[in-house]
Design a protein around this motif. Sequence first.
Motif, mmCIF file in Angstrom:
data_model
loop_
_atom_site.group_PDB
_atom_site.id
_atom_site.type_symbol
_atom_site.label_atom_id
_atom_site.label_comp_id
_atom_site.label_asym_id
_atom_site.label_seq_id
_atom_site.Cartn_x
_atom_site.Cartn_y
_atom_site.Cartn_z
ATOM 1 N N TRP A 179 0.986 -49.324 -1.859
ATOM 2 C CA TRP A 179 0.489 -48.172 -2.604
ATOM 3 C C TRP A 179 1.628 -47.268 -3.051
ATOM 4 N N SER A 180 1.274 -46.277 -3.876
ATOM 5 C CA SER A 180 2.225 -45.265 -4.317
ATOM 6 C C SER A 180 1.447 -44.012 -4.700
ATOM 7 N N GLU A 181 2.062 -42.851 -4.515
ATOM 8 C CA GLU A 181 1.413 -41.592 -4.900
ATOM 9 C C GLU A 181 1.222 -41.498 -6.408
ATOM 10 N N ASN A 183 4.503 -47.948 1.305
ATOM 11 C CA ASN A 183 4.740 -47.117 0.132
ATOM 12 C C ASN A 183 5.770 -47.744 -0.798
ATOM 13 N N ASP A 208 8.083 -43.963 -3.898
ATOM 14 C CA ASP A 208 8.025 -42.505 -3.762
ATOM 15 C C ASP A 208 9.217 -41.999 -2.948
ATOM 16 N N ILE A 232 6.309 -38.943 2.085
ATOM 17 C CA ILE A 232 5.306 -39.786 2.743
ATOM 18 C C ILE A 232 4.659 -39.070 3.918
ATOM 19 N N LEU A 266 1.834 -45.203 7.705
ATOM 20 C CA LEU A 266 2.404 -45.305 6.363
ATOM 21 C C LEU A 266 3.884 -45.659 6.502
#
Length: 225
Positions: free
Chosen positions: A117-119, A150, A153, A158, A171
């Motif tokens: 995932w990523s922000e 992650n 980012d 995080i 995470l």
Amino acid sequence: MAKKTTQEINPTKAEQRIARAQRQELKDELRESFANRPRPVRDRRRTITFSVLGGLAVLVIIFGILVLLPAPAQQVHAGVGVGTRAPDFTLPVLGGPGQGNIHLTALRGHPVVLNFWSESCQPCLSEVPYLRGLYAQPAIQQQFTLLGINQGDPQQDIGTFGRTYKVNYSLLFDTGSQVDILYDITSLPQTYFIDSNGIVKYVVPQQLTAQGMQQGLQAIGVVFS
């Protein structure tokens, strides 16, 4: 009055036959002339108009069929195929519960779910509440380990993200995108379901749905209710 002689009557009948023959000949000529007459320009234009309209109608029907046909599912590339051994890695925990480093091979004997995932990825953010709610169930949490890896980012963000959104799974930070390269991640989000033997059993190369999650967990032997 004196009766007409046979000689006087016969010429009259002969004249009538000749007249009938001439009338028939005239009719035949008129019929032939009518059949061979040039069609009016108006009729040709009407025929052309109808032909064009008919062609347009066919095109509209074809276009409608193509629009209504279901589009083929988009093929998203997933680097590690089902049935292969999940590449090993060691990554630091920077958000959510836990601390130190996590070694994938150390989790052998226990199913693992890797969520990349990523922000900056909106579908990834949409997954977080669902994953958090699912992993909050003790009966589910005890059956597998959920890890969020992650991608891209800033490292310092995080931990803040984990606290802000009360993330209840670890995470990890992919330093230098090493795991990204190992798993050949080309799009986000992607989720890998790894069984207790370290074999990839299911891959969801897009945003998770409840159905996709259920199928993935069932593939690694997790009872999903």
